[in-house]
Design an enzyme around this catalytic site. Structure first.
Site, PDB file in Angstrom:
ATOM      1  N   ASP A  55       0.874  -0.194 -10.848  1.00 14.95           N
ATOM      2  CA  ASP A  55      -0.001  -0.807  -9.860  1.00 14.95           C
ATOM      3  C   ASP A  55       0.843  -1.051  -8.614  1.00 14.95           C
ATOM      4  O   ASP A  55       1.712  -1.929  -8.593  1.00 14.95           O
ATOM      5  CB  ASP A  55      -0.566  -2.126 -10.387  1.00 14.95           C
ATOM      6  CG  ASP A  55      -1.563  -2.774  -9.440  1.00 14.95           C
ATOM      7  OD1 ASP A  55      -1.569  -2.418  -8.243  1.00 14.95           O
ATOM      8  OD2 ASP A  55      -2.334  -3.645  -9.888  1.00 14.95           O
ATOM      9  N   SER A 134      -2.809   9.169   7.750  1.00 13.30           N
ATOM     10  CA  SER A 134      -4.042   9.907   8.037  1.00 13.30           C
ATOM     11  C   SER A 134      -4.166  10.076   9.541  1.00 13.30           C
ATOM     12  O   SER A 134      -3.561   9.332  10.323  1.00 13.30           O
ATOM     13  CB  SER A 134      -5.239   9.106   7.497  1.00 13.30           C
ATOM     14  OG  SER A 134      -6.459   9.555   8.046  1.00 13.30           O
ATOM     15  N   TYR A 147      -9.907   1.013   6.556  1.00 14.37           N
ATOM     16  CA  TYR A 147      -9.003   2.092   6.121  1.00 14.37           C
ATOM     17  C   TYR A 147      -8.098   2.525   7.266  1.00 14.37           C
ATOM     18  O   TYR A 147      -6.881   2.662   7.096  1.00 14.37           O
ATOM     19  CB  TYR A 147      -9.836   3.270   5.620  1.00 14.37           C
ATOM     20  CG  TYR A 147      -9.029   4.480   5.234  1.00 14.37           C
ATOM     21  CD1 TYR A 147      -8.393   4.549   3.995  1.00 14.37           C
ATOM     22  CD2 TYR A 147      -8.916   5.573   6.100  1.00 14.37           C
ATOM     23  CE1 TYR A 147      -7.648   5.668   3.638  1.00 14.37           C
ATOM     24  CE2 TYR A 147      -8.181   6.688   5.740  1.00 14.37           C
ATOM     25  CZ  TYR A 147      -7.550   6.737   4.513  1.00 14.37           C
ATOM     26  OH  TYR A 147      -6.812   7.846   4.163  1.00 14.37           O
ATOM     27  N   LYS A 151      -3.875   2.575   7.774  1.00 16.55           N
ATOM     28  CA  LYS A 151      -3.080   3.764   8.080  1.00 16.55           C
ATOM     29  C   LYS A 151      -2.315   3.614   9.393  1.00 16.55           C
ATOM     30  O   LYS A 151      -1.220   4.154   9.548  1.00 16.55           O
ATOM     31  CB  LYS A 151      -3.974   5.006   8.091  1.00 16.55           C
ATOM     32  CG  LYS A 151      -4.568   5.324   6.723  1.00 16.55           C
ATOM     33  CD  LYS A 151      -3.484   5.441   5.638  1.00 16.55           C
ATOM     34  CE  LYS A 151      -4.048   5.792   4.278  1.00 16.55           C
ATOM     35  NZ  LYS A 151      -2.992   5.934   3.241  1.00 16.55           N
TER      36      LYS A 151
END
Length: 259
Positions: A55, A134, A147, A151
């Site tokens: 994890d 990304s 998100y 990034k």
């Protein structure tokens, strides 16, 4: 003594593809994933590969993986690939989803990088840390605020980590990979969502194995930021300087995909 490569989130998708490419390049791979059964499946497809339940939100688990890697050989490569996607306007996500996204994508990368450096700095020859970001790290992307924010953090963290390593005279290199939409289970889980057009607004999704090939090849270079595909990466960075134009183009491309 074997050279070890650790890949987090290696149970499927891009992580599995990177692990396979590293195995083919001669590394003894440790494939880790919170889903240990998936990590074992990846390991079973790579000669000499081991798996571990992991994890990435837990800093001590990273240290354990790093220590165990040094018992087998020299830790040369650490890939922080594990990530989760939150799709939709920022205010629509449950608190638990936001927390999971930030902790996995940001803290997972920070904890993993630190654990790798702690081990690599005491080894001759240094090593390489590869963090997966990304194109969303370059600008404003609707329906990906949470998100995208994670990034942006991965991109900024990796650049500053590399600066610290250089100032310390370390032979460890930190690289961040910024990718266009890639055909992974994480993305495919949202295939039926009307908002998912933003994930592939630049065209077809990239092949994970082809992306992995570029990333493993980049480990031998001194590039700090690696974009796949390179030309689209340059365009994404330039558009990031003009947020209003970027938003119009992104919205138009996403609409074309939905139709």
């Amino acid at each position: 003594m074997p050279e070890i490569a650790v890949v987090t989130g290696a149970g499927s998708g891009l992580g599995r593809a990177i692990a396979r490419r590293l195995g083919a390049a001669g590394f003894a791979v440790v494939a880790t994933d919170v889903d240990h059964a998936a990590a074992r499946e990846t390991a079973g497809s790579i000669p000499g590969c081991r798996s571990a339940e992991h994890d990435v939100r837990d800093a001590e688990q990273h240290r354990r993986i790093a220590r165990e890697a040094t018992e087998r050989g020299r830790l040369r490569v650490w890939v922080n690939n594990a990530g989760v996607l939150a799709l939709g306007p920022a205010w629509t996500h449950p608190d638990a989803e936001v927390k999971r996204c930030v902790e996995t994508n940001v803290l997972g990368t920070v904890h993993g990088s630190r654990a790798a450096v702690e081990v690599m700095r005491d080894q001759p020859g240094g090593g390489a840390v590869l963090n997966i970001a990304s194109f969303a790290a370059f600008g404003a992307v609707p329906d990906l605020a949470v998100y995208s924010g994670t990034k942006h953090a991965v991109l900024g963290f990796t650049k500053s980590l590399n600066a610290d390593l250089r100032n310390a005279g370390s032979r460890i290199r930190a690289t961040v990979a910024c990718l266009d939409g890639t055909d992974t289970p994480m993305v495919q889980r949202h295939a039926g969502d009307p908002k998912a057009g933003v994930l592939r607004h630049r065209g077809r999704l990239l092949d994970p194995d082809e992306v992995a090939r570029h990333l493993v090849d980049a480990l031998g270079s001194r590039r700090q930021v690696v974009c796949v595909p390179p030309a689209r990466g340059v365009a994404a960075q330039l558009l990031g300087l003009a947020p209003a134009l970027s938003l119009r183009l992104t919205n138009a491309a996403a609409r074309r995909h939905r139709t």
